[in-house]
Enzyme design. Structure first.
Site, PDB file in Angstrom:
ATOM      1  N   ARG A 144      11.161   4.051   3.203  1.00 32.98           N
ATOM      2  CA  ARG A 144      10.828   3.090   4.270  1.00 32.98           C
ATOM      3  C   ARG A 144      12.091   2.307   4.593  1.00 32.98           C
ATOM      4  O   ARG A 144      12.815   1.897   3.685  1.00 32.98           O
ATOM      5  CB  ARG A 144       9.738   2.138   3.811  1.00 32.98           C
ATOM      6  CG  ARG A 144       9.571   0.962   4.771  1.00 32.98           C
ATOM      7  CD  ARG A 144       8.337   0.155   4.473  1.00 32.98           C
ATOM      8  NE  ARG A 144       7.135   0.890   4.845  1.00 32.98           N
ATOM      9  CZ  ARG A 144       5.925   0.370   4.857  1.00 32.98           C
ATOM     10  NH1 ARG A 144       5.734  -0.888   4.508  1.00 32.98           N
ATOM     11  NH2 ARG A 144       4.882   1.091   5.200  1.00 32.98           N
TER      12      ARG A 144
ATOM     13  N   LYS B 199      25.703  -2.716  -0.975  1.00 32.19           N
ATOM     14  CA  LYS B 199      27.160  -2.543  -1.054  1.00 32.19           C
ATOM     15  C   LYS B 199      27.685  -1.754   0.140  1.00 32.19           C
ATOM     16  O   LYS B 199      28.861  -1.446   0.218  1.00 32.19           O
ATOM     17  CB  LYS B 199      27.535  -1.786  -2.325  1.00 32.19           C
ATOM     18  CG  LYS B 199      27.113  -2.451  -3.612  1.00 32.19           C
ATOM     19  CD  LYS B 199      27.564  -1.574  -4.784  1.00 32.19           C
ATOM     20  CE  LYS B 199      26.998  -2.069  -6.098  1.00 32.19           C
ATOM     21  NZ  LYS B 199      27.194  -1.059  -7.163  1.00 32.19           N
TER      22      LYS B 199
ATOM     23  N   ARG C  79       0.788  -1.223   0.000  1.00 34.85           N
ATOM     24  CA  ARG C  79       0.000   0.000   0.000  1.00 34.85           C
ATOM     25  C   ARG C  79       0.816   1.265   0.000  1.00 34.85           C
ATOM     26  O   ARG C  79       0.575   2.178  -0.769  1.00 34.85           O
ATOM     27  CB  ARG C  79      -0.840   0.124   1.276  1.00 34.85           C
ATOM     28  CG  ARG C  79      -2.181  -0.429   1.257  1.00 34.85           C
ATOM     29  CD  ARG C  79      -2.513  -0.910   2.660  1.00 34.85           C
ATOM     30  NE  ARG C  79      -1.598  -1.963   2.988  1.00 34.85           N
ATOM     31  CZ  ARG C  79      -1.784  -3.217   2.589  1.00 34.85           C
ATOM     32  NH1 ARG C  79      -2.861  -3.548   1.952  1.00 34.85           N
ATOM     33  NH2 ARG C  79      -0.897  -4.150   2.859  1.00 34.85           N
ATOM     34  N   THR C  80       1.764   1.332   0.936  1.00 31.80           N
ATOM     35  CA  THR C  80       2.406   2.628   1.137  1.00 31.80           C
ATOM     36  C   THR C  80       3.158   3.032  -0.134  1.00 31.80           C
ATOM     37  O   THR C  80       3.016   4.141  -0.624  1.00 31.80           O
ATOM     38  CB  THR C  80       3.321   2.585   2.376  1.00 31.80           C
ATOM     39  OG1 THR C  80       2.534   2.128   3.469  1.00 31.80           O
ATOM     40  CG2 THR C  80       3.866   3.955   2.706  1.00 31.80           C
TER      41      THR C  80
ATOM     42  N   HIS D 246       5.168   6.031  11.630  1.00 31.82           N
ATOM     43  CA  HIS D 246       4.636   5.876  10.262  1.00 31.82           C
ATOM     44  C   HIS D 246       3.671   7.041  10.018  1.00 31.82           C
ATOM     45  O   HIS D 246       2.461   6.855   9.966  1.00 31.82           O
ATOM     46  CB  HIS D 246       3.927   4.516  10.156  1.00 31.82           C
ATOM     47  CG  HIS D 246       3.611   4.084   8.763  1.00 31.82           C
ATOM     48  ND1 HIS D 246       3.640   4.917   7.667  1.00 31.82           N
ATOM     49  CD2 HIS D 246       3.255   2.853   8.287  1.00 31.82           C
ATOM     50  CE1 HIS D 246       3.300   4.229   6.589  1.00 31.82           C
ATOM     51  NE2 HIS D 246       3.074   2.984   6.937  1.00 31.82           N
TER      52      HIS D 246
HETATM   53  C1  NCD Z   1       1.716  -0.883   8.278  1.00 28.45           C
HETATM   54  C2  NCD Z   1       3.214  -0.736   8.413  1.00 28.45           C
HETATM   55  O1  NCD Z   1       3.945  -0.924   7.424  1.00 28.45           O
HETATM   56  O2  NCD Z   1       3.639  -0.394   9.492  1.00 28.45           O
HETATM   57  N1  NCD Z   1       1.326  -1.098   6.948  1.00 28.45           N
HETATM   58  C3  NCD Z   1       1.055  -0.004   6.178  1.00 28.45           C
HETATM   59  O3  NCD Z   1       1.916   0.769   5.844  1.00 28.45           O
HETATM   60  N2  NCD Z   1      -0.219   0.228   5.851  1.00 28.45           N
HETATM   61  C4  NCD Z   1       1.147  -1.875   9.213  1.00 28.45           C
HETATM   62  C5  NCD Z   1       1.697  -3.268   9.182  1.00 28.45           C
HETATM   63  O4  NCD Z   1       2.598  -3.603   8.408  1.00 28.45           O
HETATM   64  O5  NCD Z   1       1.185  -4.059   9.972  1.00 28.45           O
END
Ligand code: NCD
Length: 304
Positions: A101, A80, A51-52, A129
């Site tokens: 991320r 590397k 999703r993100t 997040h």
């Molecule tokens: C969440 C995350 O990555 O922290 N997912 C997301 O970005 N919607 C929640 C999860 O992974 O459980």
């Protein structure tokens, strides 16, 4: 330089503006279709995501911009030994904004220190997040019509769940918020949130292991997945993973207008039958996430 590293980077006023822009995007999508023409977002994902990453990319595409990036650390020069700071300085030559991320807490912050372009924290380890929180806030606003006067239950992995940590910090700034934390003893919220945020601000909360007991009080139930990748020990994960499963039967205990949120991915913690309940908002939350990321990209790029 504008970055989004944690949710408190933005004032309540700035969050309200992002929500208002999002509501306008929903009403008038055509107005926004060329806002980021010629701009590029790089999505640097050192940890898995569906999703993100895709929602950042979809958001930029809907603004008329384009996207580049990688979705695995193994396919980047991190393998590397490159630092995130160097990676950000390099990618800043190719893109106008970066969503990152990373499994290490603080990595997007480290990247932001010398980055020539805005950095968005798209999840750093078990820490924060903030863009999921923006999606959550837009969902709560749209479903409940307000962000104050709410009793919010967080259920599941409150220790490692970074979405919980960010949303808790965001909600503490609104009037008359009460929290109910539902988790096994081993997965309670971290002490720094209990002491430095909740106790310091005098915010009322209760901690319990029993979902059914508290369900009738809640305006929002925020379910979470047990974060397998952050466990040191597989046996602990197996023991704890099915601690809570929300079913249609349990939903009969809840208020008729309670909203069920979940950042997704779901594993077992919400039975599929609950998807039919009008109170299930987790797929709406996904759509809200894309829309508010459009508003966020425009804000950080200072697009009019
Ligand atoms: C969440 C995350 O990555 O922290 N997912 C997301 O970005 N919607 C929640 C999860 O992974 O459980």
């Amino acid at each position: 330089m504008n970055h989004l590293i944690d949710i408190l980077t933005f004032t309540v006023e700035e969050i309200n503006q992002l929500i208002n822009t999002s509501l306008d995007i929903i009403e008038n999508p055509e107005k926004y279709s060329e806002k980021c023409k010629g701009k590029k977002i790089a999505t640097l994902f050192f940890e898995p995501s569906t999703r993100t990453r895709l929602s950042f990319e979809a958001a930029m595409l809907e603004l008329g911009g384009s996207v580049l990036g990688f979705s695995e650390a193994s396919s980047s020069s991190a393998s590397k030994g490159e630092t995130v700071s160097d990676t950000a300085q390099v990618v800043g030559c190719y893109a106008d904004i970066i969503a990152m991320r990373h499994p290490k807490e603080g990595a997007p912050y480290a990247a932001s220190l010398h980055s020539p372009v805005p950095i968005i924290n798209a999840g750093d380890g078990g820490h924060n997040h903030p863009t999921q929180t923006l999606a959550d806030l837009l969902t709560i606003k749209r479903e409940k019509g307000r962000l104050d006067n709410l009793t919010i239950g967080f259920c599941g992995d409150l220790k490692f769940g970074r979405t919980v940590h960010s949303l808790l910090q965001a909600m503490c700034r609104y009037e008359n918020i009460k929290f109910v934390f539902i988790s096994p003893d081993e997965l309670k919220i971290p002490d720094y949130l209990r002491q430095d945020v909740l106790d310091k601000k005098g915010i009322p909360y209760v901690e319990t292991a029993n979902l059914e007991d508290v369900l009738p009080q809640l305006d929002i139930l925020y379910m979470t997945r047990v974060q397998q990748e952050r466990f040191f020990n597989e046996a602990d994960y197996i023991r704890l993973k099915d601690s809570y499963i929300l079913t249609a039967e349990k939903m009969t205990l809840a208020k008729p207008d309670m909203a069920v949120l979940h950042p997704l991915p779901r594993v077992n913690e919400i039975a599929v039958e609950v998807d039919q309940d009008p109170r299930a908002c987790y797929f709406k939350q996904v759509m809200n996430g894309k829309i508010i990321r459009m508003a966020l990209i425009m804000k950080l790029l200072e697009v009019e």
